[in-house]
Design an enzyme around this catalytic site. Structure first.
Site, mmCIF file in Angstrom:
data_model
loop_
_atom_site.group_PDB
_atom_site.id
_atom_site.type_symbol
_atom_site.label_atom_id
_atom_site.label_comp_id
_atom_site.label_asym_id
_atom_site.label_seq_id
_atom_site.Cartn_x
_atom_site.Cartn_y
_atom_site.Cartn_z
ATOM 1 N N THR A 18 -12.827 23.442 19.247
ATOM 2 C CA THR A 18 -11.427 23.172 18.777
ATOM 3 C C THR A 18 -10.898 21.835 19.579
ATOM 4 O O THR A 18 -10.493 20.845 18.884
ATOM 5 C CB THR A 18 -10.568 24.185 19.324
ATOM 6 N N ASN A 57 -17.316 28.925 8.076
ATOM 7 C CA ASN A 57 -17.246 30.203 9.037
ATOM 8 C C ASN A 57 -17.025 31.603 8.446
ATOM 9 O O ASN A 57 -17.337 32.458 8.916
ATOM 10 C CB ASN A 57 -16.286 29.714 10.214
ATOM 11 N N GLN A 106 -20.390 26.129 13.017
ATOM 12 C CA GLN A 106 -21.364 27.174 12.272
ATOM 13 C C GLN A 106 -22.659 26.645 11.900
ATOM 14 O O GLN A 106 -23.755 27.560 11.634
ATOM 15 C CB GLN A 106 -20.676 27.727 11.062
ATOM 16 N N GLY A 117 -20.736 25.506 22.553
ATOM 17 C CA GLY A 117 -21.967 26.169 22.907
ATOM 18 C C GLY A 117 -22.268 27.717 22.442
ATOM 19 O O GLY A 117 -23.044 28.075 22.592
ATOM 20 N N CYS A 148 -6.339 38.549 8.114
ATOM 21 C CA CYS A 148 -5.047 38.388 7.995
ATOM 22 C C CYS A 148 -4.377 37.935 9.369
ATOM 23 O O CYS A 148 -4.870 38.582 10.626
ATOM 24 C CB CYS A 148 -4.566 39.999 7.933
HETATM 25 C C1 LIG Z 1 -15.983 26.016 11.973
HETATM 26 C C2 LIG Z 1 -15.396 26.456 13.335
HETATM 27 N N1 LIG Z 1 -14.799 25.271 13.832
HETATM 28 C C3 LIG Z 1 -14.346 25.398 15.000
HETATM 29 C C4 LIG Z 1 -14.194 26.702 15.669
HETATM 30 C C5 LIG Z 1 -13.467 26.624 17.201
HETATM 31 O O1 LIG Z 1 -14.339 26.772 18.038
HETATM 32 P P1 LIG Z 1 -14.022 27.133 19.674
HETATM 33 O O2 LIG Z 1 -13.322 28.228 19.582
HETATM 34 O O3 LIG Z 1 -15.284 27.210 20.255
HETATM 35 O O4 LIG Z 1 -13.361 25.914 20.074
HETATM 36 C C6 LIG Z 1 -14.749 27.665 15.095
HETATM 37 C C7 LIG Z 1 -14.902 28.976 15.805
HETATM 38 O O5 LIG Z 1 -14.709 30.175 15.241
HETATM 39 C C8 LIG Z 1 -15.532 27.726 13.855
HETATM 40 O O6 LIG Z 1 -16.172 28.740 13.424
#
Ligand SMILES: Cc1ncc(COP(=O)(O)O)c(C=O)c1O
Length: 397
Positions: free
Chosen positions: A73, A151, A179, A200, A325
């Site tokens: 994120t 994802n 992913q 990680g 949802c």
């Molecule tokens: C494609 C994708 N991007 C970003 C994230 C966010 O990852 P994090 O929660 O480790 O910051 C996720 C988590 O589900 C994800 O699947």
């Protein structure tokens, strides 16, 4: 009580015990600050630099191009905001309709701040058309961001041709590979991806650590930092380095590098084994592309059966509702809508995520427990009758 089975490896993965072992001394013995000018600090710094090499080797970049963050994120935010702000806080941004909110919501925020945004559609199998993305690039495009793999449905996107077209036009290209890393081979340099994000905890490493890689040579991608503070990580991401987590991330990458090929094969077999259990059930469909897909992803809809109800009935089998949802709305996920699923079809979507620690016995038991719930719900649900009638009319199985 029935045993617990974890089939939600898109959400997070169990930290590999080898990774935990490697991290432990960095909490209790080698606990120095990696920026401190003494033995403790040097030890920590050495561990961080070794991990940078491990990460770099996995995704095909230089160690200096690895920026440690708190997770994907933050990496996505830093990539998009960092480039946009560097471009003066204006310009055109290109992304897809099936991005994770860690990209999608940042782009929405950039739009509120004045960016003009193109959201590229995907086809019914959940793949973007590279040519359409390339056609949407403009002279004022400041960044293009397309995820490596989705994802929810696991579809793998045509990242390399898009990245190459961006490179030709001098437009920074970012990919969220959260992913994809560890599940399919990735070489950012070869694919001409300038910025790459991942976490990680999706690759059997610890939670709370992520990576953004940013090209430093041909092209040099400049990023405005989101945080201001010390001089760590070239000032782009200041703050005391999370040494134990970084050590864990490094080893997680090394393990993936050594084991990914065999693991992908084994996990795909488990995924297919699960589908064999489901495929003869009436009114069951797979969502997303079957060929261009992550090895551990199975997204299926048992038409007429609400995914949320299945989840409530089966707390001991960790799966996810594909419709995700929001708590306060019953809107199905934008990803499932983007591939053209009806509301009923999307609300029935269940996401199964197979991973390193799953066994064939677990797959068999989970399938039996899911089918038992699906059949019971169908036997008592009036909606199912309607679904059966409509799908027979359309010839869906
Ligand atoms: C494609 C994708 N991007 C970003 C994230 C966010 O990852 P994090 O929660 O480790 O910051 C996720 C988590 O589900 C994800 O699947």
């Amino acid at each position: 009580m029935a045993s617990r089975i974890y089939l939600d490896n898109h959400a997070t993965t169990r930290t590999d015990p080898r990774v935990v072992d490697a991290m432990l001394p960095y909490f209790t013995e080698q606990y120095g600050n990696a920026n401190s000018p003494h033995l403790f600090g040097w030890e920590a710094d050495e561990a961080v630099e070794a991990a940078r090499i491990q990460v770099a080797e996995l995704v095909g970049v230089e160690p200096k191009e690895v920026i440690f963050t708190s997770g994907a994120t933050e990496s996505d935010n830093l990539a998009l905001r960092g480039v946009f702000d560097e471009a003066g806080g204006q310009g055109h941004v290109v992304t897809s309709r099936i991005e994770h909110p860690a990209v999608g919501q940042v782009v929405e925020d950039l739009r509120r701040r004045g960016a003009s945004v193109t959201l590229v559609d995907v086809d019914a199998s959940g793949v973007v058309d590279a040519d359409q993305v390339i056609r949407s690039l403009r002279d004022d495009t400041v960044i293009c961001s397309i995820m490596w793999a989705n994802n929810e449905i696991g579809t793998i996107q045509p990242v390399a041709p898009i990245a190459s077209a961006c490179r030709e036009r001098g437009i920074p290209f970012h990919s969220d590979a959260s992913q994809a890393v560890g599940r399919v081979p990735i070489n950012a340099r070869q694919a001409q991806v300038d910025l790459l994000s991942f976490s990680g905890h999706k690759i059997y490493g610890p939670k709370g650590i992520g990576v953004l890689t940013a090209s430093r040579r041909r092209p040099r991608i400049r990023l405005q930092p989101m945080f201001h503070g010390g001089s760590q990580q070239f000032g782009v991401r200041p703050g005391t380095l999370a040494v134990p987590l970084i050590v864990g991330m490094g080893l997680a990458c090394t393990l993936v590098r050594a084991e990914q090929k065999a693991e992908a094969h084994r996990v795909a077999e488990l995924r297919d084994r699960l589908w064999v259990h489901f495929r003869d059930e009436p009114n069951v469909v797979q969502n997303g592309d079957f060929a261009r897909r992550l090895p551990g992803t199975l997204n299926v809809s048992f038409l007429g059966v609400e995914a949320q109800t299945v989840l409530l009935e089966l707390p001991g089998v960790a799966i996810s509702s594909g419709s995700a949802c929001a708590a306060d709305s019953h809107e199905p996920s934008p990803v499932l809508r983007a591939i053209g699923l009806s509301s009923e079809h999307a609300h029935a979507a269940l996401r199964f995520g197979l991973g390193r620690f799953n066994t064939a016995d677990e797959v068999d038991e989970a399938a039996i427990r899911v089918l038992e719930v699906v059949r019971r719900l169908r036997a008592t649900s009036p909606i199912h009758g309607a679904a059966r009638a409509s799908s027979q009319a359309e010839g869906t199985k």
